[in-house]
Design an enzyme around this catalytic site. Structure first.
Site, PDB file in Angstrom:
ATOM      1  N   LYS A 131       0.859  -1.173   0.000  1.00 43.65           N
ATOM      2  CA  LYS A 131       0.000   0.000   0.000  1.00 43.65           C
ATOM      3  C   LYS A 131       0.897   1.225   0.000  1.00 43.65           C
ATOM      4  CE  LYS A 131      -1.295   2.774   2.859  1.00 43.65           C
ATOM      5  NZ  LYS A 131      -1.235   4.059   2.039  1.00 43.65           N
ATOM      6  N   GLU A 179      10.836   0.803   9.646  1.00 50.15           N
ATOM      7  CA  GLU A 179      11.808   1.846   9.302  1.00 50.15           C
ATOM      8  C   GLU A 179      11.103   3.159   9.577  1.00 50.15           C
ATOM      9  OE1 GLU A 179      14.988  -0.592   7.907  1.00 50.15           O
ATOM     10  OE2 GLU A 179      14.805   1.503   8.466  1.00 50.15           O
ATOM     11  N   CYS A 214      14.347  10.592   5.829  1.00 47.80           N
ATOM     12  CA  CYS A 214      14.417  10.130   7.225  1.00 47.80           C
ATOM     13  C   CYS A 214      15.820  10.257   7.783  1.00 47.80           C
ATOM     14  CB  CYS A 214      13.958   8.690   7.296  1.00 47.80           C
ATOM     15  SG  CYS A 214      14.972   7.630   6.249  1.00 47.80           S
ATOM     16  N   GLU A 221      11.488  15.771  14.142  1.00 47.33           N
ATOM     17  CA  GLU A 221      11.968  15.735  12.763  1.00 47.33           C
ATOM     18  C   GLU A 221      11.299  16.870  12.002  1.00 47.33           C
ATOM     19  OE1 GLU A 221      10.400  12.250  10.852  1.00 47.33           O
ATOM     20  OE2 GLU A 221      12.370  11.771  10.070  1.00 47.33           O
TER      21      GLU A 221
END
Ligand SMILES: NC(=O)c1ccc[n+]([C@@H]2O[C@H](COP(=O)([O-])OP(=O)(O)OC[C@H]3O[C@@H](n4cnc5c(N)ncnc54)[C@H](O)[C@@H]3O)[C@@H](O)[C@H]2O)c1
Ligand SMILES: O=C[C@H](O)CS(=O)(=O)O
Length: 484
Positions: A179, A254, A288, A385
Site C-alpha cells: 500500500k 523503518e 528520514c 523531525e
C-alpha cells in the site's frame, strides 16, 4: 492530464491485484509543484485489500516452489525493465512527489539497485547443518520464506521504499501486497506494470491504493500475512505494531529520524559543508536520514556557518522538471506548516535567521532554504523531525558534550560527523546511539549496507545480506534413526 512519457502506458490509474488491473480512479493525485491533478486512483478498502492478500496467499506456495535460480532470473528481468524505463519512472516520480528530476533519476537507480542485489541474493539463501547431540541423528536448519508480506510505504521515496521490501521478499520466496502513500501511488503502480512485463507471476506482487486505515487493518490482521513491513512515521509504526500483535505477526519498521550532523574543529570544513548540504537538503529535507540538528564546534563555528550559508544561497528553488532546479516544493501545505512551526518556535527561543526563513515567492508548497544559528536543545526542532529545508546550527565546546546532546533523543536512525582524528572517529562512532553513522560523508545509503535504526527509529534492516532475514524463517529438522 497526461505526462509527457515515452511510454504513456506506465501511467496507471488502477490497482494491480492478482495480475489484473482493477478498480476505478476516485482519489486525485496532484503535482505538488503546480497543484494540478495528474491522475486518479482507486480508493480501495478492507474488502479489496482482503482480496489482494488472498491472491498473494494463493501465489505463495507456487512462487516458493520455484527454484532460487528461477526467481532470480525473473527478479533480474524486473530490474532490467525498470532501468529501461528509468526516465519515464523519474518523470512520474517527480510529478507526484516534487523532487528535482535529477534526484528522481537517482532514486530510480537506487530503487533498482535493491532489485539487482536481491536478484543475486535469491541464490544465496542457504541453510546449514549443525553438530548433532545424538549419533543416530542429524540437525538440518532450513531457511524458508516467511509468508505473505504486507508493506506500507511513505511518499518521500515512492520507488525505493517499495523495492527495498519487494526485492528481498520475492527473492526469499515471499509474496507481497503493497500500500503506497496516497500522495504518491503512481510510481508504485508503474513498478507493478514493469513487474508484470518482467513475468513476475500473478499474485506475487500486488499494489492497492486507498483508505490507509482500512487497508492497514487488513494487512495487520489477515491470517495469511506473516510480516508487516512498514516505512513511515514513528507514530504510525507504533500503531501498526500494536495492531499486528493481535495475530503475532513479525513487524519490520523503518521509522522517523532526528539526525545529528557534527562538525569538529579538526574537520575538513569544505567537505563538511558539502556533506551538510547533501544530508540536509536532499529531497528538500524530506528524508528520514536528513541532518536535523547541525552541531559546529566553537573553533570552526563561524567559518562553517559562513561557508554553509554561501552554499545554501546557491540552491535553486522551482518545479523539479525545470533544468537546474535543485529544490522542488514540499509535499503539501501540512509540511510547510511544520517547517513554519519549528521556525517560529526556534526564533521565539533565541535562534537567528541567517538565510531564508519564509515561504518562497513561487507560492504553493515552496519554501526558502533556511539557515539558523543559536539553536538550542530547548527548541522543537531539536526534538522533532522537521522534514523540510531548515538547517539549524548548534554551537558546542567538547566531544563529550556533543555526544550527550546527539544521543539526547528517542530516535536513533542516522548520525553524521566530520573529523580527521582517528581516535575521535572511533570514540564518537562507537558512542553515537544510531543504526547508521556517516563519518566524513553526508550520503550513506546503499543497497550494500544494512539500512535501519535503533530506539524509536525502528527495528528492521533493509539492504545487504542482512536485509533478507526479515523474509525467512529458520526451521530445523532432526533426522533420527540413522543407525537402523
Ligand atoms: N526509516 C526509514 O527508512 C524512513 C524512510 C522514509 C520515511 N520515513 C519516515 O516517514 C515519515 C514521513 O512519511 P509519511 O508522512 O508518509 O509517514 P506516515 O507514517 O504518515 O505514512 C506512511 C504510510 O503509512 C500510511 N498510514 C498512515 N496512517 C496509517 C494507518 N493508521 N494505518 C495504516 N497505514 C497508515 C500512509 O498512508 C503511508 O502509506 C517521516 O517520519 C520519515 O522519517 C522513514
Ligand atoms: O527517507 C528515507 C530514505 O530511506 C532515505 S535514503 O534514500 O534511503 O537515504
Amino acid at each position: 492530464m497526461s505526462l509527457d512519457l515515452i511510454d504513456p502506458t506506465l501511467l496507471k490509474e488502477q490497482c494491480y491485484v492478482d495480475g489484473a488491473w482493477v478498480g476505478t480512479g476516485e482519489s486525485e493525485v496532484t503535482n505538488p509543484a503546480t497543484g494540478a491533478v495528474i491522475a486518479r486512483v482507486p480508493r480501495f478498502g478492507a474488502d479489496e485489500a482482503t482480496a489482494a492478500v488472498d491472491a498473494a496467499a494463493a501465489a505463495f506456495k507456487p512462487w516458493g516452489a520455484r527454484t532460487a535460480k528461477e526467481r532470480s532470473k525473473l527478479i533480474r528481468q524486473w530490474y532490467e525493465r525498470i532501468m529501461a524505463h528509468r526516465d519515464d519512472l523519474a518523470l512520474i516520480l517527480t510529478s507526484e512527489q516534487g523532487k528535482p528530476l535529477a534526484e528522481a533519476k537517482g532514486e530510480i537507480d537506487y530503487a533498482a539497485s535493491y532489485i539487482e542485489f536481491y536478484a543475486e541474493e535469491a541464490k544465496r539463501i542457504a541453510g546449514e547443518t549443525l553438530p548433532s547431540h545424538r549419533a543416530d541423528a542429524r540437525i538440518l536448519v532450513l531457511r524458508q520464506p516467511t509468508g505473505v508480506v504486507g508493506a506500507i510505504t511513505p511518499w518521500n521515496f515512492p520507488a525505493a521504499m517499495i523495492t527495498r521490501k519487494a526485492a528481498p521478499a520475492l527473492a526469499a520466496g515471499c509474496t507481497i501486497v503493497v500500500k503506497p502513500a496516497g500522495e504518491t501511488p503512481l510510481t508504485a503502480l508503474a513498478l507493478a506494470e514493469l513487474a508484470d512485463r518482467a513475468g513476475i507471476p500473478k499474485g506475487v506482487f500486488n499494489v492497492v491504493t486507498g483508505d490507509s486505515k482500512a487497508i492497514g487493518g487488513v494487512l495487520t490482521s489477515h491470517s495469511a500475512i506473516r510480516l508487516v513491513n512498514f516505512t513511515g512515521s514513528t507514530d504510525v509504526g507504533k500503531l501498526l505494531m500494536r495492531q499486528a500483535a493481535g495475530t503475532v505477526k513479525k513487524v519490520a519498521l523503518e521509522l522517523g529520524g532526528n539526525a545529528p550532523f557534527i562538525v569538529f574543529d579538526d574537520a575538513d570544513l569544505d567537505a563538511a559543508v558539502e556533506g551538510a548540504m547533501v544530508s540536509k537538503f536532499r529531497n528538500m529535507g524530506q528524508t528520514c536520514v536528513c541532518a536535523n540538528r547541525i552541531y559546529a564546534q566553537a573553533g570552526i563555528h563561524d567559518a562553517f556557518v559562513e561557508k554553509l550559508t554561501a552554499a545554501v544561497a546557491k540552491l535553486k528553488v522551482g518545479n523539479g522538471v525545470e533544468a537546474g532546479v535543485t529544490q522542488g516544493p514540499l509535499i503539501n501545505d501540512k509540511a510547510i506548516a511544520k517547517v513554519e512551526e519549528h521556525l517560529a518556535d526556534a526564533r521565539a527561543k533565541g535562534a537567528s535567521i541567517v538565510l531564508g526563513g519564509h515561504r518562497h515567492a513561487l507560492g504553493g508548497a515552496y519554501f526558502e532554504p533556511t539557515v539558523l544559528t543559536g539553536a538550542t536543545a530547548a527548541m522543537q526542532l531539536a526534538r522533532e523531525e522537521t522534514f523540510g529545508p531548515l538547517a539549524p546550527v548548534f554551537r558546542f565546546e567538547t566531544e563529550e558534550e556533543v555526544i550527550r546532546a546527539a544521543n539526547d533523543t528517542e530516535f536513533g536512525l542516522a548520525a553524521y560527523f566530520y573529523s580527521r582524528d582517528v581516535g575521535r572517529i572511533f570514540r564518537v562512532g562507537e558512542g553515537l546511539e544510531y543504526g547508521m553513522v556517516g563519518i566524513n560523508s553526508g550520503l550513506i545509503s546503499t543497497e550494500l549496507a544494512p539500512f535501519g535504526g535503533v530506539k524509536e527509529s525502528g527495528n528492521g534492516r533493509e539492504g545487504s545480506h542482512h536485509g533478507i532475514e526479515e523474509f525467512v524463517e529458520k526451521k530445523y529438522l532432526l533426522v533420527a534413526g540413522l543407525d537402523r
